[in-house]
Write an enzyme that holds these catalytic residues in place. Structure first.
Site, PDB file in Angstrom:
ATOM      1  N   LYS A  17      13.212   3.953  -5.283  1.00 43.09           N
ATOM      2  CA  LYS A  17      12.903   4.871  -6.396  1.00 43.09           C
ATOM      3  C   LYS A  17      13.920   5.999  -6.439  1.00 43.09           C
ATOM      4  O   LYS A  17      14.400   6.390  -7.503  1.00 43.09           O
ATOM      5  CB  LYS A  17      11.515   5.505  -6.195  1.00 43.09           C
ATOM      6  CG  LYS A  17      10.335   4.574  -6.386  1.00 43.09           C
ATOM      7  CD  LYS A  17       9.037   5.388  -6.322  1.00 43.09           C
ATOM      8  CE  LYS A  17       7.844   4.540  -5.994  1.00 43.09           C
ATOM      9  NZ  LYS A  17       6.622   5.302  -5.719  1.00 43.09           N
TER      10      LYS A  17
ATOM     11  N   HIS B 236       1.586 -28.539  -7.540  1.00 41.58           N
ATOM     12  CA  HIS B 236       2.671 -29.222  -8.236  1.00 41.58           C
ATOM     13  C   HIS B 236       3.941 -28.390  -8.231  1.00 41.58           C
ATOM     14  O   HIS B 236       4.849 -28.636  -9.034  1.00 41.58           O
ATOM     15  CB  HIS B 236       2.222 -29.562  -9.664  1.00 41.58           C
ATOM     16  CG  HIS B 236       1.023 -30.469  -9.662  1.00 41.58           C
ATOM     17  ND1 HIS B 236       1.120 -31.835  -9.678  1.00 41.58           N
ATOM     18  CD2 HIS B 236      -0.303 -30.181  -9.561  1.00 41.58           C
ATOM     19  CE1 HIS B 236      -0.099 -32.358  -9.621  1.00 41.58           C
ATOM     20  NE2 HIS B 236      -0.985 -31.377  -9.542  1.00 41.58           N
TER      21      HIS B 236
ATOM     22  N   GLU C 120       2.036  -4.057   1.595  1.00 45.47           N
ATOM     23  CA  GLU C 120       2.261  -2.605   1.530  1.00 45.47           C
ATOM     24  C   GLU C 120       1.563  -1.914   2.699  1.00 45.47           C
ATOM     25  O   GLU C 120       1.997  -0.871   3.171  1.00 45.47           O
ATOM     26  CB  GLU C 120       1.761  -2.040   0.187  1.00 45.47           C
ATOM     27  CG  GLU C 120       2.355  -0.691  -0.152  1.00 45.47           C
ATOM     28  CD  GLU C 120       2.140  -0.257  -1.598  1.00 45.47           C
ATOM     29  OE1 GLU C 120       3.061  -0.426  -2.426  1.00 45.47           O
ATOM     30  OE2 GLU C 120       1.053   0.247  -1.915  1.00 45.47           O
TER      31      GLU C 120
ATOM     32  N   GLY D  10      -3.933   3.853  -3.032  1.00 50.73           N
ATOM     33  CA  GLY D  10      -3.789   3.099  -4.284  1.00 50.73           C
ATOM     34  C   GLY D  10      -4.307   1.674  -4.166  1.00 50.73           C
ATOM     35  O   GLY D  10      -5.081   1.204  -5.002  1.00 50.73           O
ATOM     36  N   ARG D  11      -3.926   0.966  -3.119  1.00 47.04           N
ATOM     37  CA  ARG D  11      -4.305  -0.451  -3.002  1.00 47.04           C
ATOM     38  C   ARG D  11      -5.752  -0.631  -2.560  1.00 47.04           C
ATOM     39  O   ARG D  11      -6.221  -1.755  -2.410  1.00 47.04           O
ATOM     40  CB  ARG D  11      -3.336  -1.177  -2.067  1.00 47.04           C
ATOM     41  CG  ARG D  11      -3.154  -0.514  -0.715  1.00 47.04           C
ATOM     42  CD  ARG D  11      -1.913  -1.059  -0.005  1.00 47.04           C
ATOM     43  NE  ARG D  11      -1.624  -0.369   1.245  1.00 47.04           N
ATOM     44  CZ  ARG D  11      -0.913   0.757   1.335  1.00 47.04           C
ATOM     45  NH1 ARG D  11      -0.449   1.343   0.253  1.00 47.04           N
ATOM     46  NH2 ARG D  11      -0.684   1.303   2.507  1.00 47.04           N
TER      47      ARG D  11
ATOM     48  N   GLU E 126       7.011   4.291 -14.281  1.00 52.47           N
ATOM     49  CA  GLU E 126       6.588   3.223 -15.182  1.00 52.47           C
ATOM     50  C   GLU E 126       5.395   3.660 -16.022  1.00 52.47           C
ATOM     51  O   GLU E 126       5.347   3.466 -17.241  1.00 52.47           O
ATOM     52  CB  GLU E 126       6.195   1.965 -14.387  1.00 52.47           C
ATOM     53  CG  GLU E 126       7.321   1.302 -13.621  1.00 52.47           C
ATOM     54  CD  GLU E 126       7.501   1.850 -12.210  1.00 52.47           C
ATOM     55  OE1 GLU E 126       7.097   3.012 -11.948  1.00 52.47           O
ATOM     56  OE2 GLU E 126       8.054   1.123 -11.376  1.00 52.47           O
TER      57      GLU E 126
ATOM     58  N   LYS F 138      -2.765   7.802  -9.737  1.00 50.15           N
ATOM     59  CA  LYS F 138      -3.244   8.788  -8.776  1.00 50.15           C
ATOM     60  C   LYS F 138      -2.356  10.034  -8.811  1.00 50.15           C
ATOM     61  O   LYS F 138      -2.835  11.148  -8.863  1.00 50.15           O
ATOM     62  CB  LYS F 138      -3.247   8.137  -7.390  1.00 50.15           C
ATOM     63  CG  LYS F 138      -3.932   8.932  -6.335  1.00 50.15           C
ATOM     64  CD  LYS F 138      -4.037   8.099  -5.069  1.00 50.15           C
ATOM     65  CE  LYS F 138      -4.035   8.984  -3.855  1.00 50.15           C
ATOM     66  NZ  LYS F 138      -4.056   8.245  -2.602  1.00 50.15           N
TER      67      LYS F 138
HETATM   68  O1  F6P Z   1       5.033   2.530  -5.418  1.00 52.31           O
HETATM   69  C1  F6P Z   1       3.906   2.317  -4.654  1.00 52.31           C
HETATM   70  C2  F6P Z   1       2.693   3.070  -5.126  1.00 52.31           C
HETATM   71  O2  F6P Z   1       2.688   4.350  -4.601  1.00 52.31           O
HETATM   72  C3  F6P Z   1       1.440   2.315  -4.751  1.00 52.31           C
HETATM   73  O3  F6P Z   1       1.025   2.526  -3.468  1.00 52.31           O
HETATM   74  C4  F6P Z   1       0.499   2.783  -5.794  1.00 52.31           C
HETATM   75  O4  F6P Z   1      -0.592   1.920  -5.874  1.00 52.31           O
HETATM   76  C5  F6P Z   1       1.394   2.756  -7.012  1.00 52.31           C
HETATM   77  O5  F6P Z   1       2.638   3.182  -6.538  1.00 52.31           O
HETATM   78  C6  F6P Z   1       0.940   3.578  -8.198  1.00 52.31           C
HETATM   79  O6  F6P Z   1       0.837   4.936  -7.891  1.00 52.31           O
HETATM   80  P1  F6P Z   1       0.109   5.936  -8.865  1.00 52.31           P
HETATM   81  O7  F6P Z   1      -1.322   5.548  -8.954  1.00 52.31           O
HETATM   82  O8  F6P Z   1       0.282   7.285  -8.255  1.00 52.31           O
HETATM   83  O9  F6P Z   1       0.780   5.853 -10.220  1.00 52.31           O
END
Ligand code: F6P
Length: 541
Positions: free
Chosen positions: A498, A380, A349, A263-264, A209, A203
């Site tokens: 972060k 298990h 979250e 995002g979620r 990452e 987003k």
């Molecule tokens: O670190 C949390 C977060 O902001 C989530 O809420 C989100 O889903 C994820 O990182 C990824 O964010 P983006 O879509 O901006 O890469």
């Protein structure tokens, strides 16, 4: 809004809980009428709350609490696209992503239906072009694989849904999320650059990452096929157009997402593109339709029969009155194996908060710790604690009555489905009923029982029912957030770590030690640098 604890209904619930202190599920479950009163269904999704330590009277009080906390008005505000995410000044309108034109959703007053429909049409066009071979890789070969590069909400939703739907019909989906290079390297090692499409899902297009993995994927592709291959092999889902074009993507290859989609809550948007590419657009639309069915149910049904509200309030009972801090998500379906981690983000979250919407410390507990695994595997591993541990854990048991073969006996050859469902039925009963000591039952073989669980039974696991199930949980989380008076749509709790990591990246790459590090972190950094060898701390790169 005053904290929930101060409300007379909360106090009445606390008194009701004290009065029922000695009650045991073994006795409560003897009453078939009570089970009927605590069991609900909607469109092939069956919700049984009767293995929670509550009665019809408890539920009445919980629903009165929901009313008093303003659930109905907040629900109206949510669907009206009002600014329910106050800290970020945004609406939370994921329901618009699965709506029909006549639903007329507006985010903070601006109609969104056209933008959503246009994006779905573009997703459909891309999937069609890829399925028919009209759009191919840079060497002219057809695409066979799609790699989603994203993390959090830009990964967990499509990953979980693709897993839930079984073998892909079109492109084979792969998911890369971790900044650990092992994640992307292991995926790329089994792929051919000429037939691989990448979807960079972010987003913000600033997530460390995702950017690192996207750059690595780009290097892998261009090493094999040259720089010009990027346009054919990469698409992105983002609202940061500059970030994505800066990465080298043409605007034609960008799919939008809007600030009113958290995002979620984004699997229903173009973030779901890998689902459409793997299973086809009709499947993706069936998922949306299932979710819309639950949206309408949530919006239009009185609280007494409203599944998300009932599920939420049973959770409030377990968390705030029973004092249970852990909640297990236990799908008895291997294909729902990623559901626990998906719900971990959705619930923790959203509602893992200790400051309320008025900026005050909350006066009661909020989200429990969510964990879980597909049954029967978890049986298990950690069920020992569920049955005999010192802390009570509440659970959701989830299964589909019909397996992939449809109605009638499963054709799995070994009675697998019968065994799976037998365990799905037996475990919550064992947790509830327990077993006392007696002749032939020594103390270590006793079970206290009285451990609450909720059972969710789907008619079958198909896109429609999956959509229903996911929207059920989304609205459950919303209702709990309203009762606790927290903003379920921000996530500032992920930021501090972060921020602290940023200068450490530099330090680990040979830069200077960041100022103000605590002695523990400083010593660990020194040890890591020493063990890794290479450049001396502080040396220029
Ligand atoms: O670190 C949390 C977060 O902001 C989530 O809420 C989100 O889903 C994820 O990182 C990824 O964010 P983006 O879509 O901006 O890469």
């Amino acid at each position: 809004m005053p904290p929930p604890k101060r409300s007379p209904i909360w106090q009445a619930l606390a008194a009701h809980h004290r009065a029922a202190r000695g009650s045991h599920l073994r006795d409560l479950l003897a009453d078939a009428k009570r089970t009927r009163a605590l069991t609900f269904s909607h469109d092939g999704l069956h919700l049984d709350l009767s293995k929670n330590r509550m009665t019809a009277e408890t539920l009445d009080l919980l629903l009165a609490l929901a009313r008093e906390r303003g659930v109905e008005d907040r629900r109206r505000a949510l669907f009206a696209g009002e600014t329910v995410n106050e800290t970020e000044d945004r609406a939370a309108l994921h329901m618009a992503l699965r709506a029909q034109a006549k639903d007329g959703f507006k985010a903070q007053g601006t109609p969104v239906g056209r933008a959503v429909a246009d994006t779905l049409a573009r997703m459909a066009a891309l999937t069609r072009e890829i399925e028919t071979g009209q759009r191919r890789g840079a060497t002219g070969k057809r695409f066979t694989d799609v790699v989603n590069i994203g993390i959090g909400g830009s990964d967990l939703g499509p990953r979980m849904v693709c897993g839930a739907l079984g073998p892909a019909r079109h492109l084979t989906p792969h998911f890369v999320a971790n900044v650990d290079a092992a994640d992307i390297q292991d995926v790329l090692a089994r792929l051919d650059p000429a037939t691989t499409l990448f979807v960079v899902s972010s987003k913000t297009f600033t997530t460390q990452e995702t950017l690192a993995n996207a750059e690595t994927a780009k290097r892998w592709l261009t090493r094999a096929l040259g720089k010009r291959a990027v346009a054919a092999h990469f698409v992105a889902v983002t609202r940061n157009i500059d970030g994505a074009t800066g990465f080298g993507l043409a605007e034609d290859n960008l799919f939008p997402i809007w600030d009113w989609v958290g995002g979620r809550y984004s699997v229903w948007s173009a973030i779901g593109l890998p689902i459409a590419l793997a299973f086809g657009m009709p499947t993706f639309r069936a998922l949306l339709k299932g979710a819309r069915t639950m949206d309408r149910h949530f919006l239009e049904t009185p609280l007494e029969k409203n599944l998300p509200v009932l599920l939420a309030m049973a959770g409030i009972w377990n968390r705030n009155f029973e004092g249970i801090a852990g909640h297990a998500v236990l799908p008895y379906d291997q294909r729902l194996g990623d559901l626990p981690i998906y719900l971990q983000q959705l619930e923790m979250e959203s509602n893992g908060k200790s400051i309320d919407r008025d900026g005050q410390p909350v006066a009661q507990a909020t989200a429990p710790v969510i964990f879980g695994q597909a049954g029967t595997i978890g049986q298990h591993a950690f069920y020992q604690l569920l049955h005999q541990g010192t802390d009570k854990v509440s659970s959701d048991f989830i299964a589909a009555a019909q397996g992939p073969d449809g109605p009638g006996p499963a054709k799995d050859g070994g009675g697998h489905r019968d065994k799976l469902l037998a365990n799905f039925l037996a475990q919550p009963a064992a947790l509830a009923l327990g077993r006392d000591a007696g002749p032939g039952v020594p103390p270590h073989q006793t079970f206290p029982g009285n451990r609450p669980s909720t059972t969710i039974l789907l008619d079958r696991l198909d896109p429609h029912h999956l959509g229903l199930l996911l929207a059920l949980y989304e609205h459950k989380v919303f209702v709990q957030g309203v009762v606790w008076n927290v903003n379920s749509f921000d996530q500032f709790g992920v930021e501090l770590g972060k921020e602290l990591a940023a200068p450490l990246v530099d330090a680990l790459a040979g830069g200077t030690t960041p100022r103000g590090l605590d002695p523990s972190t400083k010593a660990l950094l020194t040890r890591v640098r020493k063990l890794r060898g290479g450049k001396k701390p502080g040396a220029k790169r």
